[in-house]
Write a protein that holds these residues in place. Structure first.
Motif, PDB file in Angstrom:
ATOM      1  N   ARG A 109      47.475  40.508  24.815  1.00  0.00           N
ATOM      2  CA  ARG A 109      47.611  39.845  26.108  1.00  0.00           C
ATOM      3  C   ARG A 109      48.912  40.262  26.783  1.00  0.00           C
ATOM      4  NH1 ARG A 109      43.959  35.433  26.183  1.00  0.00           N
ATOM      5  NH2 ARG A 109      43.092  34.936  24.115  1.00  0.00           N
ATOM      6  N   LYS A 110      48.915  40.150  28.090  1.00  0.00           N
ATOM      7  CA  LYS A 110      50.133  40.384  28.852  1.00  0.00           C
ATOM      8  C   LYS A 110      50.068  39.559  30.131  1.00  0.00           C
ATOM      9  CE  LYS A 110      48.512  44.529  31.325  1.00  0.00           C
ATOM     10  NZ  LYS A 110      48.790  45.955  31.604  1.00  0.00           N
ATOM     11  N   THR A 111      51.219  39.297  30.685  1.00  0.00           N
ATOM     12  CA  THR A 111      51.315  38.533  31.935  1.00  0.00           C
ATOM     13  C   THR A 111      51.475  39.511  33.084  1.00  0.00           C
ATOM     14  OG1 THR A 111      52.324  36.679  30.757  1.00  0.00           O
ATOM     15  CG2 THR A 111      52.559  36.731  33.152  1.00  0.00           C
ATOM     16  N   ILE A 112      50.620  39.374  34.086  1.00  0.00           N
ATOM     17  CA  ILE A 112      50.663  40.264  35.254  1.00  0.00           C
ATOM     18  C   ILE A 112      50.629  39.443  36.528  1.00  0.00           C
ATOM     19  CG2 ILE A 112      49.515  42.133  33.990  1.00  0.00           C
ATOM     20  CD1 ILE A 112      46.953  41.430  35.517  1.00  0.00           C
ATOM     21  N   THR A 113      51.089  40.067  37.595  1.00  0.00           N
ATOM     22  CA  THR A 113      50.985  39.484  38.937  1.00  0.00           C
ATOM     23  C   THR A 113      50.015  40.334  39.729  1.00  0.00           C
ATOM     24  OG1 THR A 113      53.259  38.666  38.848  1.00  0.00           O
ATOM     25  CG2 THR A 113      52.229  38.846  41.020  1.00  0.00           C
ATOM     26  N   ARG A 114      48.997  39.705  40.244  1.00  0.00           N
ATOM     27  CA  ARG A 114      47.977  40.461  40.971  1.00  0.00           C
ATOM     28  C   ARG A 114      47.429  39.639  42.111  1.00  0.00           C
ATOM     29  NH1 ARG A 114      42.364  40.184  37.822  1.00  0.00           N
ATOM     30  NH2 ARG A 114      42.544  38.156  36.816  1.00  0.00           N
ATOM     31  N   THR A 115      46.738  40.303  42.997  1.00  0.00           N
ATOM     32  CA  THR A 115      46.137  39.659  44.158  1.00  0.00           C
ATOM     33  C   THR A 115      44.649  39.455  43.887  1.00  0.00           C
ATOM     34  OG1 THR A 115      47.703  40.713  45.643  1.00  0.00           O
ATOM     35  CG2 THR A 115      45.698  39.818  46.630  1.00  0.00           C
ATOM     36  N   VAL A 116      44.208  38.225  44.030  1.00  0.00           N
ATOM     37  CA  VAL A 116      42.813  37.898  43.774  1.00  0.00           C
ATOM     38  C   VAL A 116      42.225  37.198  44.986  1.00  0.00           C
ATOM     39  CG1 VAL A 116      43.163  37.710  41.293  1.00  0.00           C
ATOM     40  CG2 VAL A 116      43.428  35.687  42.714  1.00  0.00           C
ATOM     41  N   GLU A 117      40.903  37.186  45.072  1.00  0.00           N
ATOM     42  CA  GLU A 117      40.186  36.473  46.120  1.00  0.00           C
ATOM     43  C   GLU A 117      39.702  35.143  45.567  1.00  0.00           C
ATOM     44  OE1 GLU A 117      37.089  39.044  47.475  1.00  0.00           O
ATOM     45  OE2 GLU A 117      38.377  40.071  48.916  1.00  0.00           O
ATOM     46  N   VAL A 118      40.065  34.057  46.259  1.00  0.00           N
ATOM     47  CA  VAL A 118      39.665  32.726  45.830  1.00  0.00           C
ATOM     48  C   VAL A 118      39.009  32.014  46.998  1.00  0.00           C
ATOM     49  CG1 VAL A 118      41.490  32.571  44.109  1.00  0.00           C
ATOM     50  CG2 VAL A 118      41.918  31.756  46.425  1.00  0.00           C
ATOM     51  N   PRO A 119      38.118  31.030  46.723  1.00  0.00           N
ATOM     52  CA  PRO A 119      37.494  30.265  47.821  1.00  0.00           C
ATOM     53  C   PRO A 119      38.547  29.515  48.624  1.00  0.00           C
ATOM     54  CG  PRO A 119      36.312  29.946  45.770  1.00  0.00           C
ATOM     55  CD  PRO A 119      37.581  30.649  45.421  1.00  0.00           C
ATOM     56  N   ALA A 120      38.423  29.582  49.929  1.00  0.00           N
ATOM     57  CA  ALA A 120      39.366  28.879  50.807  1.00  0.00           C
ATOM     58  C   ALA A 120      39.018  27.402  50.848  1.00  0.00           C
ATOM     59  CB  ALA A 120      39.312  29.476  52.211  1.00  0.00           C
ATOM     60  N   GLN A 121      40.045  26.519  50.705  1.00  0.00           N
ATOM     61  CA  GLN A 121      39.834  25.084  50.778  1.00  0.00           C
ATOM     62  C   GLN A 121      39.633  24.673  52.235  1.00  0.00           C
ATOM     63  OE1 GLN A 121      39.496  23.227  48.132  1.00  0.00           O
ATOM     64  NE2 GLN A 121      39.876  24.990  46.793  1.00  0.00           N
ATOM     65  N   ALA A 122      38.723  23.732  52.439  1.00  0.00           N
ATOM     66  CA  ALA A 122      38.401  23.319  53.816  1.00  0.00           C
ATOM     67  C   ALA A 122      39.618  22.758  54.535  1.00  0.00           C
ATOM     68  CB  ALA A 122      37.274  22.285  53.798  1.00  0.00           C
ATOM     69  N   GLY A 123      40.383  21.938  53.816  1.00  0.00           N
ATOM     70  CA  GLY A 123      41.557  21.326  54.448  1.00  0.00           C
ATOM     71  C   GLY A 123      42.610  22.343  54.780  1.00  0.00           C
TER      72      GLY A 123
END
Length: 502
Positions: A109-123
């Motif tokens: 395992r390793k810790t990384i910083t990456r850009t992901v797509e997540v569902p946008a919250q309505a609020g």
């Protein structure tokens, strides 16, 4: 011993011509009989298309089913993202328990910083766009025109721990290594290398060995490792199916506090350990966990097996009791009335001509699923069969013993009691015992159509096509019961028949 002269041979031939006849006719009949059997076998081979069936049989599936009887499968899925980051998941009801960490899976395992797509919250979306509250569905077109509601995604930078390298070892000759969108598989001295893009494409970089199948380029690859398991490589996932000999969690399931503990620790807890449950002893808790094992359901299986035994015993007992008086009416040498003989025998024919399975379907419809339908089916079928066998035994008795009792002026009932029963009673009991042992097997079959007992549970396990180890467990229990009953029945029959000869 002196040889016969020609004159003596001629004299013997004159007195016994059949002794010197040629056996050519017998040899011809033997050859004709063998030829007829051969032609029949060839015809059967052609009529049932045995060659075609054997040629198209999927023996690998049969082997997999057989392996499922004596082994269990551990599943894990390695999800691969386009950037090479991986996560491993196990099924909710994995035989490894709630937090699986098998020694045949090695992870880096390793810790990384990456850009992901997540569902946008309505609020958050509303606040970000500065819009006010609205009853319109998110994503609806302005001006009242209907539009499809689409899932809105936003890109987000996250820091998380992911799997960078995974090695799955099946056995000494087989392992799978997944790293940096590349999968290496070694098996039986061969190796293949596959590149996956984390989406939907599989690129084969080496030749495909016999144990790997890819229907079309770019599609998933299926790997067969024989008895040790199999795997699938897809564009964004590697599915692992590792097989182990034995029955997983046969004593304690994954919900038991005793699960995963060594035998010595379990014995220590049962005998002298602190209570795991304040309301009961550890021994009581362990026994309860065994009986109510969610994966094997021991108590339910044993109860259904007992139902099967009771069905066979009660059905055979009632059939014997009813067939006993009726057989005296059916026997021509006991009841000298042709009409009564024929009516009783046709009644026996009617009961036994309908198969036990058909009677079980009929009574299941009449009484509903349960042991009563099974007992009734056994009772009806065996009444007809035992009645016929009993009446034939009566018709073959030695009349001298009956005539001897009758000659001293005994009443008709006494004649049957002392002149007939001693001859046939051991035969009756022997046949009833045989049917009792046989009906233990038959009750399993009729249980599959809803007549209760372990047959219904066996059919349910087979129908899922995934619980073959449970099928093997129930089959083993049935075999043990049949072996015990067969030995007991043989011993009792031998004793009864032995008493007859003394």
């Amino acid at each position: 011993m002196t040889a016969l002269n020609p004159a003596e041979m001629d004299a013997i031939a004159t007195r016994h011509p059949q002794l010197l006849k040629s056996s050519g006719g017998k040899r011809f009949r033997t050859l004709l009989f063998c030829a007829a059997i051969g032609l029949y076998l060839v015809y059967s081979w052609w009529f049932f298309a045995i060659g075609h069936v054997l040629g198209n049989a999927n023996w690998s599936i049969a082997g997999s089913y057989l392996a499922d009887w004596v082994s269990y499968e551990v599943r894990s899925d390695i999800a691969v993202a386009p950037d090479g980051a991986m996560q491993i998941e196990y099924p909710r009801f994995s035989p490894l328990g709630k937090n699986p960490d098998p020694d045949w899976v090695r992870l880096e395992r390793k810790t990384i910083t990456r850009t992901v797509e997540v569902p946008a919250q309505a609020g958050q979306q509303a606040k970000k766009n500065g819009s006010s509250f609205s009853f319109m569905a998110p994503g609806a077109a302005e001006g009242g025109a209907p539009a499809a509601v689409e899932q809105q995604l936003r890109r987000e930078t996250v820091t998380e721990e992911v799997i960078s390298n995974a090695v799955i070892s099946y056995d000494g000759d087989t392992d799978i290594q997944v790293a940096a969108n590349e999968v290496r598989v070694s098996h039986d001295g061969d190796e293949i290398v596959v590149r996956i893009n984390g989406k939907d494409t599989v690129e084969l970089l080496t030749a495909l060995p016999e144990w790997a199948v890819q229907k079309r380029p770019g599609e998933k690859i299926t790997l067969s490792f024989g008895a040790t398991g199999w795997a699938e490589i897809d564009g964004d996932e590697v599915s692992i199916r590792n097989r182990f000999f034995g029955w997983a969690n046969f004593i304690f399931d994954t919900n038991s506090p005793f699960f995963g503990k060594p035998t010595s620790e379990i014995l220590s807890l049962i005998t002298s350990g602190e209570r795991l449950d304040p309301t009961r002893s550890n021994l009581s808790l362990a026994w309860n966990n065994i009986l109510y094992n969610a994966e094997w359901q021991h108590l339910d299986v044993w109860t259904k097996l007992l139902q099967t035994i009771v069905m066979a015993f009660v059905g055979t007992l009632f059939a014997s009791v009813i067939a006993f008086p009726l057989c005296f009416i059916a026997a021509r040498n006991i009841t000298r009335n042709l009409l009564l003989n024929q009516v009783t025998k046709r009644f026996f024919d009617f009961l036994r001509s309908v198969d036990m399975l058909i009677w079980a379907l009929f009574f299941t419809r009449a009484f509903g699923p349960g042991p009563l339908a099974g007992m009734s089916a056994i009772f009806f079928t065996d009444t007809g069969t035992l009645g016929k066998l009993y009446s034939e035994a009566l018709e073959n008795i030695d009349d001298k013993q009956r005539e001897g009792v009758k000659s001293v002026g005994a009443a008709p009932l006494a004649v049957q009691r002392f002149g007939v029963l001693p001859q046939v009673l051991p035969v009756f009991a022997s046949q009833a015992l045989y049917f009792w042992e046989s009906n233990t097997r038959s009750a399993t079959i009729i249980g599959a159509v809803g007549a209760g007992g372990i047959g219904l549970k066996l059919w349910e396990a087979m129908r899922t096509n995934s619980d073959w180890e449970n099928v093997a467990y129930m089959v083993m229990l049935i075999l043990i019961v049949v072996f015990i009953f067969d030995g007991l029945s043989n011993a009792l029959r031998s004793r009864l028949m032995g008493q007859k000869t003394h």
